[in-house]
Structures are given as C-alpha cells and as structure tokens.
Design a protein around this motif. Sequence first.
Motif, mmCIF file in Angstrom:
data_model
loop_
_atom_site.group_PDB
_atom_site.id
_atom_site.type_symbol
_atom_site.label_atom_id
_atom_site.label_comp_id
_atom_site.label_asym_id
_atom_site.label_seq_id
_atom_site.Cartn_x
_atom_site.Cartn_y
_atom_site.Cartn_z
ATOM 1 N N MET A 85 -31.997 -42.560 -36.764
ATOM 2 C CA MET A 85 -31.809 -41.893 -38.052
ATOM 3 C C MET A 85 -30.945 -40.642 -37.900
ATOM 4 N N SER A 86 -31.148 -39.913 -36.812
ATOM 5 C CA SER A 86 -30.345 -38.713 -36.592
ATOM 6 C C SER A 86 -28.880 -39.056 -36.321
ATOM 7 N N LYS A 87 -28.632 -40.298 -35.852
ATOM 8 C CA LYS A 87 -27.261 -40.734 -35.559
ATOM 9 C C LYS A 87 -26.547 -41.270 -36.800
ATOM 10 N N VAL A 88 -27.239 -42.165 -37.546
ATOM 11 C CA VAL A 88 -26.546 -42.892 -38.616
ATOM 12 C C VAL A 88 -27.182 -42.721 -39.992
ATOM 13 N N GLY A 89 -28.251 -41.949 -40.094
ATOM 14 C CA GLY A 89 -28.896 -41.764 -41.390
ATOM 15 C C GLY A 89 -30.056 -42.718 -41.587
ATOM 16 N N TYR A 90 -30.523 -42.808 -42.842
ATOM 17 C CA TYR A 90 -31.736 -43.566 -43.128
ATOM 18 C C TYR A 90 -31.545 -45.070 -43.026
ATOM 19 N N LEU A 91 -30.342 -45.578 -43.221
ATOM 20 C CA LEU A 91 -30.089 -47.018 -43.147
ATOM 21 C C LEU A 91 -29.585 -47.365 -41.752
ATOM 22 N N VAL A 92 -30.355 -48.171 -41.030
ATOM 23 C CA VAL A 92 -30.000 -48.539 -39.661
ATOM 24 C C VAL A 92 -28.840 -49.528 -39.689
ATOM 25 N N LYS A 93 -27.780 -49.198 -39.003
ATOM 26 C CA LYS A 93 -26.614 -50.074 -38.944
ATOM 27 C C LYS A 93 -26.716 -51.018 -37.759
ATOM 28 N N ARG A 94 -25.974 -52.135 -37.851
ATOM 29 C CA ARG A 94 -25.990 -53.101 -36.757
ATOM 30 C C ARG A 94 -25.315 -52.529 -35.516
ATOM 31 N N GLY A 95 -25.815 -52.966 -34.378
ATOM 32 C CA GLY A 95 -25.170 -52.598 -33.117
ATOM 33 C C GLY A 95 -25.474 -51.186 -32.647
ATOM 34 N N VAL A 96 -26.229 -50.422 -33.430
ATOM 35 C CA VAL A 96 -26.577 -49.062 -33.010
ATOM 36 C C VAL A 96 -27.655 -49.145 -31.943
ATOM 37 N N SER A 97 -27.483 -48.444 -30.864
ATOM 38 C CA SER A 97 -28.478 -48.460 -29.796
ATOM 39 C C SER A 97 -28.791 -47.031 -29.371
ATOM 40 N N ALA A 98 -29.961 -46.869 -28.801
ATOM 41 C CA ALA A 98 -30.388 -45.561 -28.291
ATOM 42 C C ALA A 98 -31.430 -45.811 -27.211
ATOM 43 N N PHE A 99 -31.517 -44.907 -26.272
ATOM 44 C CA PHE A 99 -32.517 -45.043 -25.215
ATOM 45 C C PHE A 99 -33.915 -44.898 -25.813
ATOM 46 N N ALA A 100 -34.835 -45.755 -25.347
ATOM 47 C CA ALA A 100 -36.211 -45.691 -25.850
ATOM 48 C C ALA A 100 -36.893 -44.402 -25.431
ATOM 49 N N LEU A 101 -36.618 -43.967 -24.210
ATOM 50 C CA LEU A 101 -37.180 -42.710 -23.713
ATOM 51 C C LEU A 101 -36.059 -41.671 -23.630
ATOM 52 N N PRO A 102 -36.330 -40.448 -24.057
ATOM 53 C CA PRO A 102 -35.268 -39.426 -24.026
ATOM 54 C C PRO A 102 -34.797 -39.160 -22.597
ATOM 55 N N ARG A 103 -33.459 -39.133 -22.427
ATOM 56 C CA ARG A 103 -32.904 -38.935 -21.084
ATOM 57 C C ARG A 103 -32.676 -37.461 -20.748
ATOM 58 N N ASP A 104 -32.657 -36.604 -21.770
ATOM 59 C CA ASP A 104 -32.353 -35.199 -21.503
ATOM 60 C C ASP A 104 -33.605 -34.328 -21.389
ATOM 61 N N LYS A 105 -34.741 -34.863 -21.791
ATOM 62 C CA LYS A 105 -35.968 -34.057 -21.766
ATOM 63 C C LYS A 105 -36.564 -34.036 -20.369
ATOM 64 N N LYS A 106 -36.958 -32.863 -19.908
ATOM 65 C CA LYS A 106 -37.587 -32.724 -18.595
ATOM 66 C C LYS A 106 -39.103 -32.640 -18.778
ATOM 67 N N TRP A 107 -39.813 -33.352 -17.890
ATOM 68 C CA TRP A 107 -41.266 -33.384 -17.920
ATOM 69 C C TRP A 107 -41.815 -32.718 -16.662
ATOM 70 N N LYS A 108 -42.867 -31.938 -16.826
ATOM 71 C CA LYS A 108 -43.486 -31.260 -15.672
ATOM 72 C C LYS A 108 -44.319 -32.271 -14.902
ATOM 73 N N PHE A 109 -43.862 -32.582 -13.678
ATOM 74 C CA PHE A 109 -44.525 -33.571 -12.826
ATOM 75 C C PHE A 109 -45.369 -32.849 -11.776
ATOM 76 N N THR A 110 -46.661 -33.195 -11.728
ATOM 77 C CA THR A 110 -47.577 -32.617 -10.736
ATOM 78 C C THR A 110 -48.007 -33.713 -9.781
#
Length: 588
Positions: free
Chosen positions: A93-118
């Motif tokens: 939605m942030s890429k193309v708006g409320y109507l999902v267009k064909r062929g639009v893809s996005a990673f299921a898990l965010p690639r830029d977010k860092k998680w604190k690993f213990t």
Amino acid sequence: MGRIVRITGPVVIADGLRGSEMYELVRVGEEKLIGEIIGLNEDRAIIQVYEETSGIKPGEPVEGTGRPLSVELGPGLIGSIYDGTQRPLDVIMSKVGYLVKRGVSAFALPRDKKWKFTPKVGKGQEVQEGDVLGIVKETKLVEHRIMVPPGIKGKVVEIADGSFTVEETIAVIETAGGSREVQMMQIWPVRRPRPYKKKLEPSEPLFTGQRIADTFFPVAKGGTVAIPGGFGTGKTVFLHQVAKWADAEIVTYIGCGERGNEMCDVLVHFPQLKDPRSGEPLMERTVLIANTSNMPVAAREASVYTGITIAEYFRDMGYNVALMADSTSRWAEAMREISGRLEEMPGEEGFPAYLASRLAEFYERAGRVITLGSEERIGSVTVLGAVSPPGGDLSEPVTQNTLRIVKVFWALDTGLADRRHFPAIHWLTSYSLYVDHLAPWWKERFGRDWRSLRSEALAMLQKEAELEEIVKLVGPDALPEPDRAVLESARMMREDLLQQFAFHPVDTYCPPEKQITMLEIVLEFYRKCVEATRRGVPVREIIKLPVRETIAGMKRIENERFQEESKRIREQLEQEFEELFRKVGGGG
C-alpha cells in the motif's frame, strides 16, 4: 526460459521449461506475475497464476526460480498482514496505494530493520536441528526463538550478540559437510510440513471462553474443528471470538475468499483489542492473512498453506498456536475452478476427485508435538476451519469430507440464528471426540466430574427435544408436571448458559471455572425443580421463585467476583426450595 502458449483464466500453459519441477515458483509474462507449476509434460508446464491474468498474451516469457512456493519465517511476522502468497499488504500500500497492482512484490520480512539478538548458546557448543540459538523480543507478548534450521547439526564456531537484520549471519555451525552460516530468517516450502520428533495424544483443552464450545463440545490443543453453517449463522463472529479469547500464545487468522468487509472488521478491531492475560494489544501475538473474495481465486489455495506453515513455525518454538481458516469452502471452490480450467474429470458437484485428500493434508498438519531440539519443547497447532455450504446444506461434499477428518463439529443452525440465539451452535447435532481425553484435566484442575455434568445437561436437552414433539401434537397442557419441569429447566439451560453475547463487556468471555460453576447451578435447579413437581408443586409456582432471575443474571456477574457470588446463589437456591417444600408439607 519458456514462452506462454495458452491462457485459460488463472491457468497458463507454457513451453520450453524442460528441467523445471512440480510446484516450482515461476514468474509469468512481462509483468512477472507469481505462478506455480502444477503439471508437467516433458518441456510443457501447466502453471497456476496467483494474480489476475487478463492482458497477458501468448509468446510472453515464463521464468523459473528454481525453488518451490515458499514463505519467509523470522522476526517481523507478528502483527503483519499478508496476502495469500505472503506479500505484506501494508508495504505494498505504501508503494502503490490502496489498489494492489499486478506484478508488485515486496519482501515478507523487512530487510532494513535490525533486531536485538541475544544468544542462548556458546562458542564450541554442539547443537542440532531445532535447538534455540538465541532469542529476539519481537513484541511484548512474543519471544521469537531463533532455531537451528532442520537438517543442520554440528559445533557452533561463531555466535553473534547485538542487533542484526534477518539476512545477516548470527551464527556459524561446523557440520560434517562444512561450515554453515545461519541467519534469523528461514525459507520454507509451504506444501511441505515442518518436521517434529513425535506427535502427542490430546490431553489439554484449548479454551475459547465460549460456554457452548468449552463446556459441551471442547477442542484439545492440537485438535481440529469444523464450523459449518449457512449465511447469517454467525461463523465469522464466532471465529473472531475464538481468535480474541482462545488461550493460545499465537493466533494465525486466514481470511480465505470471504467478503472484504469481514476481513476489514478483523483489521479494524484486532489492533484495538487487549489481550485478556497481559493487557497488551492482541495484534502483538497475531498474524493475519487476507485473501478476500475480490482477490485472485488461485491465491486462495496458497493462503491456506501459507497460514499453516507460519503456524507450524511458531509451534516449533514451543508455542500453542490457534489457526482460523474462514472459509475452507472458498478454498475448495477455487480448487474446483482450477480443476475445471485443467479439464480434469469432475467429482461430486463438480469438485475435483482429490478434494478429500487435499482437505486431509491440511487438517493433518494440526497436532500437539514434541518439537525438534535437544531440550524437550511441546508445541501445538489447533486448526479451526469454517465451512460455508451453499444454502446451509450440510450434505454437500466439502462439509461431508471435512467431517470425516475433524474431531470436533460445531454445527451452526439457521433456526437458532433466526431466533437470535447466538452462538448458534446446535447442541443436538454438534459433537466432540475429545471428551474422554479432556475429562482428567477438568478433574485434576477443579476437582469436579465435568463429564457427568455435561452428560446430564445434554440428556436434559435431548429430553426437551422429545417433549417438544409431543407438545406440537397434543399441546403443553397434556404434559405431566415433571415433564413441564424438564422444559422449564432446559429453557434456562439454553438461555442462561448456552446463549452468550459477544459484544457484552463481561459475557463476551467466560473462564473455565465460571463455566462449570454455572453448569452446576443450572443442573441443581433442574434436579430440585423435578423433585418439587414430584412432591406435588406445580411448575407455575416454581417459576415464581426469585432465584430464577438470579440465575438468569449469572452471566453478567464480573468474572473476578463470580465465585463469591456463586456461593450466595447456591444458598438462595437451597433456601427458596426448602420453603417451597415446607409449604406443600413435603418437609425440609
């Protein structure tokens, strides 16, 4: 790379794909639509496309990816809203708006977010598949356990501590075949069940907070439930109630082919709801998969497999997971449409001949298991599947094939719904095969013979149904007083115990101890009522007793003070009947 030679709705046939494999993920056409190979004949492939195919034409390219349809598993799943192929709808939605267009893809898990690993293991430690390498505090409610992927065992030669993305290496394991880098993200084919050590017998109930389900037709953790019912019988609201209140650590909700406004109701209300045990937002332990009726038909099948795979992943961490599929009928209808496009021999009512085996494959992935790993962890996936038979006809193929597989049947009745009795689960047609398994749990937890109480209540409701048939023929005046007492007590059982208001602040959820206490009180009234009529007290005198109104108000008593109030209700019940017996000279 192949080329399209034929297009039939969501089914595309392409040549030039020699070397491809069944269920391989492919990109179809110039727009690179997501598809899956469902048939192979030499270099010709039959592809099921999970997006709208209008506008693509023969001659456009088809490119194989070399891997099956898979999901990404790792931190970031909780609180996400995906479509059937695990595309994050909020990101799209942030890429193309409320109507999902064909062929639009996005990673299921965010690639830029860092998680604190213990880390939970040290350098030089031997580990095996399923062992917990470390934890990520994904939400306040969920501790995400990063596990050694299946098929890997050896010595930890490196282990990280700090903040990382899901693609960065957090451990290196020396195996017999060389060093293996481990990331926080795993990729797993959706059609392949995740492995475990051993499947266990059901022994612990999954409480939903709904009295008709928990007290009369309970489901065990790791069990399977079918919820069939016609239009307007309350399937979706009941599933929402179970998703809100079930005592599972993780909830996976699949909106498979249902109307968009129903899924919207989930999306709007879930973020506002508070978890009853922690007070945190319910979305902090929920994964939503939205594949509504206006989305491509073929993707419905993928949504069901995507949901069950995510559920198995959290099960492997040792969590109890509740999975709701609303509804499997829409999934079956999608299979019927694809089967028709493939020109396969139809089975009953046009459904494919393999309908029963596909349903069985799905429900068999439920269960309570000992997970992989050196430390024993027990997790479960409980599957609750709504069925939407056309016209409420429970004899149609999807319902009948589902009933052969599941162990609990919550039959929603149109007549009850018309009388505004909700939940509209009919007590004479529903059943649970987990009663014998769960009776010891009730005895151990509350010290009460739940199974006997349940049997007595169901026998009374069955007797009511038989008496009502007589009343239809000869009228109520022809019944003897003890039989009238049965009718009055059964009415109280239905209205004061089984009927539950989903939108009442107190009655929306009923804890197990309150449920069994309410059942005991109603049955005690029933026994005394029958005894009184045998002593010559007319039913018209019994229904004047103030305790009837007190019992009717039990469901609205706050859960925290119910046990104290229940003692007062029991005393009132005893006193009023003793006075009644004295009036007729029956003694104390």
